[in-house]
Scaffold this active site. Structure first.
Site, PDB file in Angstrom:
ATOM      1  N   ASP A  64       3.174 -37.217   7.054  1.00  0.00           N
ATOM      2  CA  ASP A  64       2.178 -37.667   6.084  1.00  0.00           C
ATOM      3  C   ASP A  64       2.534 -39.075   5.632  1.00  0.00           C
ATOM      4  O   ASP A  64       3.677 -39.346   5.251  1.00  0.00           O
ATOM      5  CB  ASP A  64       2.131 -36.731   4.875  1.00  0.00           C
ATOM      6  CG  ASP A  64       1.384 -35.438   5.178  1.00  0.00           C
ATOM      7  OD1 ASP A  64       0.936 -35.267   6.329  1.00  0.00           O
ATOM      8  OD2 ASP A  64       1.255 -34.608   4.265  1.00  0.00           O
ATOM      9  N   HIS A 115      -5.915 -38.147   6.316  1.00  0.00           N
ATOM     10  CA  HIS A 115      -5.329 -37.598   5.086  1.00  0.00           C
ATOM     11  C   HIS A 115      -6.190 -37.954   3.874  1.00  0.00           C
ATOM     12  O   HIS A 115      -5.715 -37.890   2.743  1.00  0.00           O
ATOM     13  CB  HIS A 115      -3.901 -38.122   4.917  1.00  0.00           C
ATOM     14  CG  HIS A 115      -3.035 -37.291   4.021  1.00  0.00           C
ATOM     15  ND1 HIS A 115      -3.132 -35.922   3.927  1.00  0.00           N
ATOM     16  CD2 HIS A 115      -2.034 -37.649   3.160  1.00  0.00           C
ATOM     17  CE1 HIS A 115      -2.233 -35.474   3.063  1.00  0.00           C
ATOM     18  NE2 HIS A 115      -1.569 -36.500   2.575  1.00  0.00           N
ATOM     19  N   HIS A 119      -6.971 -39.762  -1.366  1.00  0.00           N
ATOM     20  CA  HIS A 119      -6.042 -38.665  -1.666  1.00  0.00           C
ATOM     21  C   HIS A 119      -6.500 -37.829  -2.866  1.00  0.00           C
ATOM     22  O   HIS A 119      -5.711 -37.505  -3.757  1.00  0.00           O
ATOM     23  CB  HIS A 119      -4.636 -39.231  -1.928  1.00  0.00           C
ATOM     24  CG  HIS A 119      -3.527 -38.279  -1.623  1.00  0.00           C
ATOM     25  ND1 HIS A 119      -2.889 -37.536  -2.603  1.00  0.00           N
ATOM     26  CD2 HIS A 119      -2.907 -37.954  -0.474  1.00  0.00           C
ATOM     27  CE1 HIS A 119      -1.938 -36.805  -2.061  1.00  0.00           C
ATOM     28  NE2 HIS A 119      -1.927 -37.037  -0.754  1.00  0.00           N
ATOM     29  N   HIS A 213       7.634 -36.327   5.478  1.00  0.00           N
ATOM     30  CA  HIS A 213       7.044 -37.501   4.833  1.00  0.00           C
ATOM     31  C   HIS A 213       7.854 -38.737   5.202  1.00  0.00           C
ATOM     32  O   HIS A 213       9.086 -38.726   5.100  1.00  0.00           O
ATOM     33  CB  HIS A 213       7.011 -37.327   3.314  1.00  0.00           C
ATOM     34  CG  HIS A 213       6.039 -36.285   2.857  1.00  0.00           C
ATOM     35  ND1 HIS A 213       6.332 -34.946   2.858  1.00  0.00           N
ATOM     36  CD2 HIS A 213       4.759 -36.392   2.387  1.00  0.00           C
ATOM     37  CE1 HIS A 213       5.290 -34.263   2.402  1.00  0.00           C
ATOM     38  NE2 HIS A 213       4.320 -35.118   2.110  1.00  0.00           N
TER      39      HIS A 213
END
Length: 248
Positions: A64, A115, A119, A213
């Site tokens: 991510d 993604h 967000h 991440h």
């Protein structure tokens, strides 16, 4: 980033029908489970990804990328050296801030995943807003990489609902969750390369979808060792679009 609940605790639905993804972790190569969660049927119905084929020693690396913290070049260097494919789920901020890294990801054979642009908690926005969040990322990445295809989505923060997955699927996306993860996104609570290595290796299991991440210094430093150890156990790393069988 996706600060999802990766503990064994059951994920309860909110009054609006939203869930925060969680699962029972693998121990000693055992199969992780979402049987105790209330959303298993939702994932199955919309053909979301939680696990690959649990009869095969295959692993899928997913990252991510909400923002850049200086470690993605190192991650890409390791993946290139080890000849390991991955998928990077990017936000609008990342596309605007790091176009060269997005271009490098694609050029080196990795998938670019969605993604969302800003967000948000997609369970509280409209169908139109969800579609806009996704299309802006897809279009932005295409302008950088020249690649028009974008097939995979990771809901921000691991928050989703039946509606979110339905709208995302209608937009052409497969929603991607994970079966290996640890608390790596807190940049103020990094605990060292060995901790990152141990946290991932102890959860490995056939068909694993690994969430990491790239803001984590620990992950960047441990990645090469993780790859080598997994391969020594007989695992093979594959790109997400090579996943042929989903397990729940």
């Amino acid at each position: 980033m996706t600060a999802g609940n990766t503990a064994a605790a059951s994920a309860a639905a909110s009054p609006g029908g939203a869930y925060h993804f969680g699962f029972k972790k693998s121990v000693g190569g055992s199969r992780p489970s979402i049987n105790e969660e209330g959303f298993k049927g939702i994932l199955e119905r919309h053909q979301a990804i939680f696990l690959g084929d649990t009869t095969k020693k295959e692993l899928y690396l997913t990252f991510d990328n909400g923002y850049e913290n200086g470690f993605t070049p190192k991650v890409l260097d390791v993946l290139k050296e080890k000849k390991v494919p991955a998928i990077f789920f990017v936000t609008g901020h990342y596309i605007k801030d790091q176009p060269d890294l997005v271009k490098r990801m694609a050029a080196e054979g990795h998938l670019i995943g969605n993604h969302s642009w800003s967000h948000p908690d997609m369970s509280v926005i409209s169908s139109g807003q969800i579609a806009n969040e996704l299309s802006k990322v897809k279009d932005g990445a295409a302008q950088i990489t020249g690649q028009q295809q974008m097939e995979y989505l990771r809901p921000p923060r691991g928050i989703f609902s039946d509606h979110v997955l339905a709208v995302s699927k209608a937009q052409g996306y497969t929603s991607v969750f994970w079966s290996v993860a640890y608390k790596d996104w807190d940049t103020k609570a990094q605990r060292g390369r060995q901790y990152a290595y141990d946290s991932v290796i102890k959860q490995l299991h056939p068909g694993a979808v690994i969430l990491l991440h790239t803001v984590s210094k620990d992950n960047a430093e441990a990645l090469g060792q993780i790859i080598d150890a997994a391969r020594s156990q007989g695992y093979e790393f594959k790109r997400l679009d090579q996943l042929t069988s989903k397990s729940y």
